[in-house]
Design a protein around this motif. Structure first.
Motif, PDB file in Angstrom:
ATOM      1  N   ALA A 111       3.398  -3.699  -1.484  1.00  0.00           N
ATOM      2  CA  ALA A 111       2.259  -3.304  -2.317  1.00  0.00           C
ATOM      3  C   ALA A 111       1.911  -1.834  -2.123  1.00  0.00           C
ATOM      4  O   ALA A 111       1.657  -1.108  -3.095  1.00  0.00           O
ATOM      5  CB  ALA A 111       1.051  -4.184  -1.985  1.00  0.00           C
ATOM      6  N   MET A 112       1.905  -1.378  -0.895  1.00  0.00           N
ATOM      7  CA  MET A 112       1.598   0.026  -0.622  1.00  0.00           C
ATOM      8  C   MET A 112       2.669   0.933  -1.217  1.00  0.00           C
ATOM      9  O   MET A 112       2.366   2.002  -1.762  1.00  0.00           O
ATOM     10  CB  MET A 112       1.482   0.258   0.891  1.00  0.00           C
ATOM     11  N   GLY A 113       3.935   0.507  -1.125  1.00  0.00           N
ATOM     12  CA  GLY A 113       5.021   1.298  -1.686  1.00  0.00           C
ATOM     13  C   GLY A 113       4.935   1.406  -3.197  1.00  0.00           C
ATOM     14  O   GLY A 113       5.153   2.479  -3.769  1.00  0.00           O
ATOM     15  N   ILE A 114       4.604   0.298  -3.862  1.00  0.00           N
ATOM     16  CA  ILE A 114       4.444   0.332  -5.317  1.00  0.00           C
ATOM     17  C   ILE A 114       3.290   1.247  -5.690  1.00  0.00           C
ATOM     18  O   ILE A 114       3.385   2.060  -6.627  1.00  0.00           O
ATOM     19  CB  ILE A 114       4.230  -1.093  -5.866  1.00  0.00           C
ATOM     20  N   TRP A 115       2.180   1.103  -4.967  1.00  0.00           N
ATOM     21  CA  TRP A 115       1.014   1.936  -5.253  1.00  0.00           C
ATOM     22  C   TRP A 115       1.324   3.419  -5.080  1.00  0.00           C
ATOM     23  O   TRP A 115       0.884   4.255  -5.882  1.00  0.00           O
ATOM     24  CB  TRP A 115      -0.123   1.522  -4.314  1.00  0.00           C
ATOM     25  N   ALA A 116       2.094   3.764  -4.060  1.00  0.00           N
ATOM     26  CA  ALA A 116       2.339   5.179  -3.750  1.00  0.00           C
ATOM     27  C   ALA A 116       3.514   5.765  -4.511  1.00  0.00           C
ATOM     28  O   ALA A 116       3.452   6.906  -4.975  1.00  0.00           O
ATOM     29  CB  ALA A 116       2.584   5.334  -2.251  1.00  0.00           C
ATOM     30  N   PHE A 117       4.594   4.992  -4.636  1.00  0.00           N
ATOM     31  CA  PHE A 117       5.850   5.572  -5.128  1.00  0.00           C
ATOM     32  C   PHE A 117       6.349   4.950  -6.424  1.00  0.00           C
ATOM     33  O   PHE A 117       7.208   5.531  -7.091  1.00  0.00           O
ATOM     34  CB  PHE A 117       6.960   5.412  -4.078  1.00  0.00           C
ATOM     35  N   GLY A 118       5.899   3.763  -6.752  1.00  0.00           N
ATOM     36  CA  GLY A 118       6.401   3.090  -7.926  1.00  0.00           C
ATOM     37  C   GLY A 118       7.064   1.775  -7.588  1.00  0.00           C
ATOM     38  O   GLY A 118       7.285   1.428  -6.430  1.00  0.00           O
ATOM     39  N   ARG A 119       7.393   1.034  -8.620  1.00  0.00           N
ATOM     40  CA  ARG A 119       7.868  -0.338  -8.501  1.00  0.00           C
ATOM     41  C   ARG A 119       9.137  -0.463  -7.659  1.00  0.00           C
ATOM     42  O   ARG A 119       9.211  -1.260  -6.727  1.00  0.00           O
ATOM     43  CB  ARG A 119       8.104  -0.882  -9.906  1.00  0.00           C
ATOM     44  N   ARG A 120      10.154   0.349  -7.979  1.00  0.00           N
ATOM     45  CA  ARG A 120      11.425   0.195  -7.287  1.00  0.00           C
ATOM     46  C   ARG A 120      11.322   0.588  -5.813  1.00  0.00           C
ATOM     47  O   ARG A 120      11.828  -0.116  -4.931  1.00  0.00           O
ATOM     48  CB  ARG A 120      12.515   1.022  -7.983  1.00  0.00           C
ATOM     49  N   ALA A 121      10.662   1.693  -5.533  1.00  0.00           N
ATOM     50  CA  ALA A 121      10.515   2.139  -4.143  1.00  0.00           C
ATOM     51  C   ALA A 121       9.728   1.118  -3.326  1.00  0.00           C
ATOM     52  O   ALA A 121      10.044   0.856  -2.157  1.00  0.00           O
ATOM     53  CB  ALA A 121       9.837   3.507  -4.085  1.00  0.00           C
ATOM     54  N   GLY A 122       8.682   0.530  -3.915  1.00  0.00           N
ATOM     55  CA  GLY A 122       7.922  -0.493  -3.205  1.00  0.00           C
ATOM     56  C   GLY A 122       8.756  -1.723  -2.917  1.00  0.00           C
ATOM     57  O   GLY A 122       8.647  -2.320  -1.836  1.00  0.00           O
ATOM     58  N   PHE A 123       9.592  -2.098  -3.877  1.00  0.00           N
ATOM     59  CA  PHE A 123      10.491  -3.238  -3.679  1.00  0.00           C
ATOM     60  C   PHE A 123      11.443  -2.973  -2.514  1.00  0.00           C
ATOM     61  O   PHE A 123      11.623  -3.812  -1.631  1.00  0.00           O
ATOM     62  CB  PHE A 123      11.271  -3.486  -4.969  1.00  0.00           C
ATOM     63  N   TYR A 124      12.019  -1.777  -2.485  1.00  0.00           N
ATOM     64  CA  TYR A 124      12.946  -1.435  -1.399  1.00  0.00           C
ATOM     65  C   TYR A 124      12.229  -1.380  -0.054  1.00  0.00           C
ATOM     66  O   TYR A 124      12.753  -1.832   0.971  1.00  0.00           O
ATOM     67  CB  TYR A 124      13.610  -0.087  -1.676  1.00  0.00           C
ATOM     68  N   ALA A 125      11.016  -0.823  -0.045  1.00  0.00           N
ATOM     69  CA  ALA A 125      10.259  -0.750   1.207  1.00  0.00           C
ATOM     70  C   ALA A 125       9.948  -2.143   1.728  1.00  0.00           C
ATOM     71  O   ALA A 125      10.046  -2.417   2.938  1.00  0.00           O
ATOM     72  CB  ALA A 125       8.972   0.044   1.000  1.00  0.00           C
ATOM     73  N   GLY A 126       9.560  -3.056   0.839  1.00  0.00           N
ATOM     74  CA  GLY A 126       9.283  -4.425   1.249  1.00  0.00           C
ATOM     75  C   GLY A 126      10.514  -5.124   1.797  1.00  0.00           C
ATOM     76  O   GLY A 126      10.444  -5.833   2.816  1.00  0.00           O
ATOM     77  N   LEU A 127      11.668  -4.933   1.139  1.00  0.00           N
ATOM     78  CA  LEU A 127      12.917  -5.535   1.637  1.00  0.00           C
ATOM     79  C   LEU A 127      13.315  -4.933   2.973  1.00  0.00           C
ATOM     80  O   LEU A 127      13.804  -5.646   3.863  1.00  0.00           O
ATOM     81  CB  LEU A 127      14.043  -5.333   0.619  1.00  0.00           C
ATOM     82  N   CYS A 128      13.131  -3.630   3.116  1.00  0.00           N
ATOM     83  CA  CYS A 128      13.443  -2.973   4.392  1.00  0.00           C
ATOM     84  C   CYS A 128      12.610  -3.570   5.509  1.00  0.00           C
ATOM     85  O   CYS A 128      13.127  -3.884   6.592  1.00  0.00           O
ATOM     86  CB  CYS A 128      13.194  -1.467   4.271  1.00  0.00           C
ATOM     87  N   MET A 129      11.307  -3.758   5.251  1.00  0.00           N
ATOM     88  CA  MET A 129      10.436  -4.331   6.273  1.00  0.00           C
ATOM     89  C   MET A 129      10.855  -5.757   6.613  1.00  0.00           C
ATOM     90  O   MET A 129      10.869  -6.156   7.785  1.00  0.00           O
ATOM     91  CB  MET A 129       8.997  -4.319   5.751  1.00  0.00           C
ATOM     92  N   ALA A 130      11.215  -6.529   5.598  1.00  0.00           N
ATOM     93  CA  ALA A 130      11.533  -7.946   5.806  1.00  0.00           C
ATOM     94  C   ALA A 130      12.845  -8.149   6.537  1.00  0.00           C
ATOM     95  O   ALA A 130      12.989  -9.122   7.295  1.00  0.00           O
ATOM     96  CB  ALA A 130      11.575  -8.666   4.457  1.00  0.00           C
ATOM     97  N   THR A 131      13.800  -7.255   6.335  1.00  0.00           N
ATOM     98  CA  THR A 131      15.157  -7.518   6.820  1.00  0.00           C
ATOM     99  C   THR A 131      15.634  -6.554   7.901  1.00  0.00           C
ATOM    100  O   THR A 131      16.811  -6.586   8.264  1.00  0.00           O
ATOM    101  CB  THR A 131      16.163  -7.487   5.647  1.00  0.00           C
ATOM    102  N   CYS A 132      14.756  -5.716   8.440  1.00  0.00           N
ATOM    103  CA  CYS A 132      15.198  -4.834   9.518  1.00  0.00           C
ATOM    104  C   CYS A 132      15.306  -5.612  10.822  1.00  0.00           C
ATOM    105  O   CYS A 132      14.577  -6.575  11.054  1.00  0.00           O
ATOM    106  CB  CYS A 132      14.289  -3.621   9.662  1.00  0.00           C
ATOM    107  N   VAL A 133      16.220  -5.204  11.679  1.00  0.00           N
ATOM    108  CA  VAL A 133      16.508  -5.924  12.918  1.00  0.00           C
ATOM    109  C   VAL A 133      15.298  -5.981  13.835  1.00  0.00           C
ATOM    110  O   VAL A 133      15.001  -7.013  14.445  1.00  0.00           O
ATOM    111  CB  VAL A 133      17.707  -5.266  13.647  1.00  0.00           C
ATOM    112  N   GLY A 134      14.572  -4.864  13.952  1.00  0.00           N
ATOM    113  CA  GLY A 134      13.481  -4.803  14.920  1.00  0.00           C
ATOM    114  C   GLY A 134      12.391  -5.811  14.670  1.00  0.00           C
ATOM    115  O   GLY A 134      11.922  -6.481  15.594  1.00  0.00           O
ATOM    116  N   LEU A 135      11.961  -5.944  13.410  1.00  0.00           N
ATOM    117  CA  LEU A 135      10.888  -6.885  13.115  1.00  0.00           C
ATOM    118  C   LEU A 135      11.325  -8.308  13.452  1.00  0.00           C
ATOM    119  O   LEU A 135      10.558  -9.087  14.021  1.00  0.00           O
ATOM    120  CB  LEU A 135      10.468  -6.789  11.649  1.00  0.00           C
ATOM    121  N   TRP A 136      12.558  -8.655  13.103  1.00  0.00           N
ATOM    122  CA  TRP A 136      13.047 -10.008  13.411  1.00  0.00           C
ATOM    123  C   TRP A 136      13.161 -10.212  14.918  1.00  0.00           C
ATOM    124  O   TRP A 136      12.700 -11.222  15.445  1.00  0.00           O
ATOM    125  CB  TRP A 136      14.404 -10.238  12.753  1.00  0.00           C
ATOM    126  N   LEU A 137      13.761  -9.257  15.595  1.00  0.00           N
ATOM    127  CA  LEU A 137      14.016  -9.411  17.022  1.00  0.00           C
ATOM    128  C   LEU A 137      12.731  -9.551  17.814  1.00  0.00           C
ATOM    129  O   LEU A 137      12.622 -10.405  18.712  1.00  0.00           O
ATOM    130  CB  LEU A 137      14.816  -8.208  17.531  1.00  0.00           C
TER     131      LEU A 137
END
Length: 606
Positions: A111-137
């Motif tokens: 949501a923050m990414g969409i608000w700041a950068f637009g739809r596609r960038a927010g989508f990528y930021a959300g996927l990055c957060m969801a699938t990065c190793v550190g958050l899972w580990l």
């Protein structure tokens, strides 16, 4: 305002949120649907403290084995206790607050990414957060850092929304900022406020808003402070009143002295820990170089795009530039703060959202560095897939008797690092991991093929799918590691055995899952140290600490006694009471359950 993203952030992008939330849910709810056992360490410690709160009715002072445990604020315990109240006391119920917070964090960043950068960038930021190793580990164990990260991310977004000239409800966002700070105080104490406030002040100073009357008029600092205190102050006051003395401000941290809650919580745990003068020194610190460089692993696979982040504009000329600049201040303060303090790898989790925002913005912008990053990812995925296949071939005919602990080596010196247990792996141990290996090979194969000739959008989707599959492979591997990481089989054997006094050798944390899965107190043999040391000197603390002489006396009594101990500690106990008076009851994962008289556990129920 130039380059303003679509204003319909919430209403017009439901499909982006749905995908991000589903990806995150697929990953983080996996350990609830099919969970590994709670580990012997902070994992089961946190879960048992929450249970103790629920059963005792004391929601102010945490206790562990009858000893007050003042290390951390209580919100994580409250959330787990509420989960127990709703779903019953289960290991998976303890994980629900962490899982839901992880999913919420991914949504907030999208949501923050969409608000700041637009739809596609927010989508990528959300996927990055969801699938990065550190958050899972770092959400595999029950630590509150992901919830803290959520409060900090929400505070940062609220700051930007409150200051935005086109925001119709700045007062509401100022209150969200204040509430986030108050919740952060109840999660990790002062750093829950220091991180977002310091990053925000640096940003305001750089953008020349720090001394502008308009800034503080929109942020409502006095009302905000009242909101934060209303949330956080009651527990701090009650904990102080229930655990005197109240006003002890000595800077001496030594064994055998009890100075009450206020001294321990603020001076010992905040100031002296930052200065590395805290006693007991029951924590390690990661070398600074590792602390910084490991972010290439924690943000993988998206860290291959870090060079593209340097090409972004950080000029505060529009909403995108302001958000990038804030993210830079956010990352910089957190990393510099821990560079001059004691560090653990997961301490930097609060800056993952800022990194995800920058990476999402960079990938959406495209360019040659994104293309190069995708090629690098293709190579890494291909090598990883090949390695997994090679190991599958090498172990195809190897036997796998018993549990995996029999095939592991031991490197305690490496356990300071989150991935230190990887050094314990041997070729034989991979015979127990055939299914996770096969799924990991498939995951990296998908990643390699999906990024081979794909455009940036399709490469992002392929990388995200690769990580979803890989995390499920890792979850299956953790289940296989259960006997080594958890003492649940020992606890279950104890539950089937006749009543008797339980004695745990040396360290509560070494066998903390025994306490959770049996829900009983135990005597601690030579265990008065580390986290339980300070509380053991509090008035009214449970008398659960015994030495060798007392153990020998108890072991000779006619009543049944049980001892949980590591294999390596058995010879020492044999020297105290004699091998002939140690009767094996159960063994698992390099740990044994012994009794002082022959007992016959009931067989396991199918």
């Amino acid at each position: 305002m130039a380059n303003r993203p679509n204003e319909s952030t919430l209403r017009g992008n439901w499909d982006v949120y749905l995908i991000v939330v589903l990806v995150a849910a697929t990953i983080y709810l996996g350990c609830i649907v099919s969970p590994p056992s709670l580990q012997d360490d902070v994992d089961a410690v946190q879960a048992q403290i929450a249970r103790n709160m629920l059963t005792s009715g004391d929601w102010v002072t945490p206790h562990l084995d009858g000893v007050i445990y003042l290390e951390k604020p209580p919100l994580i315990y409250w959330l787990m206790a509420i989960s127990y109240k709703v779903f019953g006391v289960h290991d998976w119920a303890a994980r629900i607050p962490i899982a839901l917070s992880s999913i919420a964090l991914c949504w907030v960043i999208a949501a923050m990414g969409i608000w700041a950068f637009g739809r596609r960038a927010g989508f990528y930021a959300g996927l990055c957060m969801a699938t990065c190793v550190g958050l899972w580990l770092f959400t595999r164990v029950l630590i509150p850092d992901v919830i803290l990260t959520l409060t900090i991310a929400l505070a940062m977004w609220a700051l930007m929304r409150a200051l935005d000239e086109d925001e119709p409800h700045p007062r509401a966002w100022a209150y969200v900022l204040a509430a986030s700070l108050g919740v952060g105080l109840l999660l990790k104490s002062l750093i829950g406020v220091v991180f977002p406030v310091a990053a925000g002040l640096i940003y305001l100073a750089i953008t020349r808003q720090l001394f502008a009357a308009r800034t503080w008029k929109r942020l409502h600092p006095f009302t905000g402070a009242a909101i934060a205190l209303l949330i956080a102050a009651p527990w701090h006051v009650l904990a102080t009143l229930r655990n005197p003395p109240y006003f002890d401000f000595t800077l001496r941290s030594v064994p055998g002295e009890y100075h009450g809650f206020l001294w321990f919580f603020f001076i010992n745990e905040q100031l002296l820990r930052f200065l590395n003068l805290r006693y007991p020194r029951d924590y390690n610190t990661v070398p600074r170089v590792y602390f910084w460089l490991f972010h290439l692993a924690w943000l993988f696979p998206w860290s291959v795009y870090f060079p593209a982040v340097a090409k972004l504009s950080y000029q505060p000329d529009d909403r995108a530039g302001k958000t990038r600049l804030l993210a830079l201040c956010w990352i910089g303060f957190v990393l510099v703060f821990f560079t001059f303090s004691t560090t653990q790898e997961y301490y930097s989790m609060p800056c993952y959202p800022a990194m995800a925002l920058l990476l999402g913005s960079a990938v959406a912008a495209g360019g040659k560095w994104i293309t190069r990053g995708t090629r690098t990812l293709t190579v890494i995925a291909g090598i990883a897939a090949a390695v997994a296949v090679i190991f599958l071939i090498l172990v195809r005919n190897l036997p796998s008797p018993g549990d995996i602990s029999a095939a592991l080596s031991s490197h305690p010196g490496a356990y300071t690092l989150a991935l230190g247990h990887l050094e314990d792996l041997t070729l034989q141990s991979f015979a127990y991991l055939r299914l996770p290996l096969a799924l990991a090979a498939l995951a990296f194969g998908v990643g390699m093929l999906g990024t081979l000739r794909a455009r940036s959008h399709h490469a992002v989707i392929a990388a995200a799918l690769m990580m979803v599959l890989f995390f499920h492979a890792a979850r299956l591997a953790m289940v296989d590691f259960d006997p080594f990481l958890s003492s649940r089989p020992i606890a279950e054997a104890l539950n089937r055995s006749p009543e008797g006094t339980l004695i745990v050798d040396h360290h509560y944390y070494w066998f903390s899952s025994v306490f959770f899965y049996t829900n009983r107190r135990a005597l601690l043999l030579n265990g008065r140290f580390n986290n339980l040391l300070y509380g053991s000197y509090a008035p009214g603390a449970a008398d659960v600490f015994i030495d060798d002489a007392k153990f020998k006396e108890l072991w000779g009594e006619p009543e049944v006694k049980y001892l949980v101990i590591r294999d390596s500690g058995v010879p020492r106990v044999q020297g105290l009471v004699g091998a002939e008076d140690l009767y094996p009851v159960n063994a698992s994962g390099g740990k044994v359950l012994l009794s002082n008289h022959p007992v016959a556990p009931e067989p396991e129920r199918p």
